[in-house]
Design a protein around this motif. Structure first.
Motif, mmCIF file in Angstrom:
data_model
loop_
_atom_site.group_PDB
_atom_site.id
_atom_site.type_symbol
_atom_site.label_atom_id
_atom_site.label_comp_id
_atom_site.label_asym_id
_atom_site.label_seq_id
_atom_site.Cartn_x
_atom_site.Cartn_y
_atom_site.Cartn_z
ATOM 1 N N SER A 170 0.824 -1.205 0.000
ATOM 2 C CA SER A 170 0.000 0.000 0.000
ATOM 3 C C SER A 170 0.863 1.263 0.000
ATOM 4 C CB SER A 170 -0.949 0.004 1.197
ATOM 5 O OG SER A 170 -0.236 0.037 2.396
ATOM 6 N N THR A 171 2.019 1.220 0.660
ATOM 7 C CA THR A 171 2.934 2.355 0.613
ATOM 8 C C THR A 171 3.474 2.546 -0.794
ATOM 9 O OG1 THR A 171 3.555 1.980 2.913
ATOM 10 C CG2 THR A 171 5.033 3.332 1.600
ATOM 11 N N TRP A 172 3.840 1.456 -1.447
ATOM 12 C CA TRP A 172 4.360 1.513 -2.820
ATOM 13 C C TRP A 172 3.326 2.109 -3.766
ATOM 14 C CZ3 TRP A 172 8.633 0.958 -5.636
ATOM 15 C CH2 TRP A 172 8.511 0.692 -6.997
ATOM 16 N N ARG A 173 2.078 1.693 -3.635
ATOM 17 C CA ARG A 173 1.039 2.203 -4.527
ATOM 18 C C ARG A 173 0.683 3.646 -4.209
ATOM 19 N NH1 ARG A 173 -3.334 -2.144 -6.179
ATOM 20 N NH2 ARG A 173 -3.772 -0.353 -7.520
ATOM 21 N N GLY A 174 0.932 4.090 -2.981
ATOM 22 C CA GLY A 174 0.625 5.460 -2.592
ATOM 23 C C GLY A 174 1.670 6.472 -3.042
ATOM 24 N N LEU A 175 2.838 5.995 -3.394
ATOM 25 C CA LEU A 175 3.894 6.906 -3.847
ATOM 26 C C LEU A 175 3.605 7.390 -5.263
ATOM 27 C CD1 LEU A 175 7.047 4.952 -2.647
ATOM 28 C CD2 LEU A 175 6.114 7.022 -1.646
ATOM 29 N N ASP A 176 4.089 8.584 -5.572
ATOM 30 C CA ASP A 176 3.947 9.039 -6.952
ATOM 31 C C ASP A 176 4.938 8.254 -7.822
ATOM 32 O OD1 ASP A 176 6.186 10.217 -5.915
ATOM 33 O OD2 ASP A 176 5.999 12.074 -7.047
ATOM 34 N N PRO A 177 4.617 8.063 -9.074
ATOM 35 C CA PRO A 177 5.458 7.219 -9.939
ATOM 36 C C PRO A 177 6.916 7.672 -10.033
ATOM 37 C CG PRO A 177 3.345 7.596 -10.981
ATOM 38 C CD PRO A 177 3.382 8.466 -9.755
ATOM 39 N N ALA A 178 7.175 8.950 -9.878
ATOM 40 C CA ALA A 178 8.558 9.424 -9.977
ATOM 41 C C ALA A 178 9.380 9.025 -8.749
ATOM 42 C CB ALA A 178 8.569 10.940 -10.149
ATOM 43 N N GLY A 179 8.751 8.893 -7.601
ATOM 44 C CA GLY A 179 9.490 8.590 -6.374
ATOM 45 C C GLY A 179 9.550 7.120 -6.015
ATOM 46 N N ARG A 180 8.921 6.296 -6.813
ATOM 47 C CA ARG A 180 8.887 4.861 -6.481
ATOM 48 C C ARG A 180 10.261 4.215 -6.570
ATOM 49 N NH1 ARG A 180 3.430 2.546 -9.391
ATOM 50 N NH2 ARG A 180 1.981 3.561 -7.964
ATOM 51 N N ARG A 181 11.013 4.587 -7.554
ATOM 52 C CA ARG A 181 12.309 3.937 -7.756
ATOM 53 C C ARG A 181 13.271 4.221 -6.612
ATOM 54 N NH1 ARG A 181 14.723 0.819 -11.179
ATOM 55 N NH2 ARG A 181 16.860 1.138 -11.845
ATOM 56 N N ARG A 182 13.215 5.415 -6.057
ATOM 57 C CA ARG A 182 14.118 5.767 -4.945
ATOM 58 C C ARG A 182 13.774 5.003 -3.668
ATOM 59 N NH1 ARG A 182 13.216 11.343 -3.762
ATOM 60 N NH2 ARG A 182 11.412 11.212 -5.106
ATOM 61 N N GLN A 183 12.526 4.630 -3.507
ATOM 62 C CA GLN A 183 12.090 3.960 -2.277
ATOM 63 C C GLN A 183 12.073 2.442 -2.393
ATOM 64 O OE1 GLN A 183 11.527 5.556 0.533
ATOM 65 N NE2 GLN A 183 12.005 7.488 -0.461
ATOM 66 N N LEU A 184 12.454 1.915 -3.521
ATOM 67 C CA LEU A 184 12.347 0.472 -3.761
ATOM 68 C C LEU A 184 13.178 -0.333 -2.763
ATOM 69 C CD1 LEU A 184 11.260 -1.820 -5.483
ATOM 70 C CD2 LEU A 184 13.228 -1.521 -6.989
ATOM 71 N N ARG A 185 14.417 0.069 -2.540
ATOM 72 C CA ARG A 185 15.291 -0.699 -1.650
ATOM 73 C C ARG A 185 14.777 -0.678 -0.205
ATOM 74 N NH1 ARG A 185 21.268 0.621 -2.259
ATOM 75 N NH2 ARG A 185 20.823 -0.449 -4.198
ATOM 76 N N ALA A 186 14.377 0.482 0.276
ATOM 77 C CA ALA A 186 13.875 0.573 1.658
ATOM 78 C C ALA A 186 12.602 -0.251 1.847
ATOM 79 C CB ALA A 186 13.616 2.031 2.014
ATOM 80 N N LEU A 187 11.727 -0.195 0.873
ATOM 81 C CA LEU A 187 10.493 -0.975 0.980
ATOM 82 C C LEU A 187 10.758 -2.469 0.874
ATOM 83 C CD1 LEU A 187 8.071 1.245 -1.094
ATOM 84 C CD2 LEU A 187 8.098 0.932 1.372
ATOM 85 N N ALA A 188 11.693 -2.860 0.025
ATOM 86 C CA ALA A 188 12.025 -4.280 -0.096
ATOM 87 C C ALA A 188 12.650 -4.814 1.187
ATOM 88 C CB ALA A 188 12.970 -4.497 -1.269
ATOM 89 N N VAL A 189 13.510 -4.020 1.810
ATOM 90 C CA VAL A 189 14.119 -4.447 3.080
ATOM 91 C C VAL A 189 13.058 -4.541 4.173
ATOM 92 C CG1 VAL A 189 15.707 -3.708 4.895
ATOM 93 C CG2 VAL A 189 16.421 -3.621 2.514
ATOM 94 N N THR A 190 12.134 -3.592 4.195
ATOM 95 C CA THR A 190 11.069 -3.624 5.194
ATOM 96 C C THR A 190 10.186 -4.859 5.010
ATOM 97 O OG1 THR A 190 11.063 -1.217 5.284
ATOM 98 C CG2 THR A 190 9.133 -2.341 6.155
ATOM 99 N N ALA A 191 9.780 -5.119 3.778
ATOM 100 C CA ALA A 191 8.959 -6.313 3.517
ATOM 101 C C ALA A 191 9.729 -7.575 3.851
ATOM 102 C CB ALA A 191 8.508 -6.326 2.061
ATOM 103 N N GLY A 192 10.999 -7.623 3.484
ATOM 104 C CA GLY A 192 11.819 -8.792 3.793
ATOM 105 C C GLY A 192 11.967 -9.030 5.283
ATOM 106 N N ALA A 193 12.103 -7.953 6.049
ATOM 107 C CA ALA A 193 12.225 -8.090 7.501
ATOM 108 C C ALA A 193 10.940 -8.647 8.108
ATOM 109 C CB ALA A 193 12.569 -6.751 8.129
#
Length: 85
Positions: A46-69
């Motif tokens: 839901s956080t990923w879908r809430g981001l604007d398309p331009a900012g998604r790429r910058r947040q990919l690593r942080a979100l992936a680590v959070t989901a992985g944790a």
């Protein structure tokens, strides 16, 4: 005088007893672990879908680590619950 077989029958738990405290806590650990993993993945999605398309790429690593944790801790809790159950 009681025989050894009579004493063993007194001290041996009933094998037909369906649930013990360990099984209850194991079941709770499995449920909580599954819920934790699902909630973590849902929050990241839901956080990923809430981001604007331009900012998604910058947040990919942080979100992936959070989901992985969340998934790793949930899976560890599920494994512990399965071991208890």
């Amino acid at each position: 005088m009681p025989s050894v077989v009579d004493l063993a029958a007194v001290w041996t738990p009933n094998p037909d007893q369906p649930y013990t405290w360990a099984k209850l806590f194991g079941l709770l650990a499995v449920v909580v672990g599954c819920v934790m993993a699902v909630v973590g993945v849902y929050a990241v999605r839901s956080t990923w879908r809430g981001l604007d398309p331009a900012g998604r790429r910058r947040q990919l690593r942080a979100l992936a680590v959070t989901a992985g944790a969340f998934v790793a801790v949930g899976a560890a809790l599920v494994a512990f619950g399965v071991w208890l159950f």
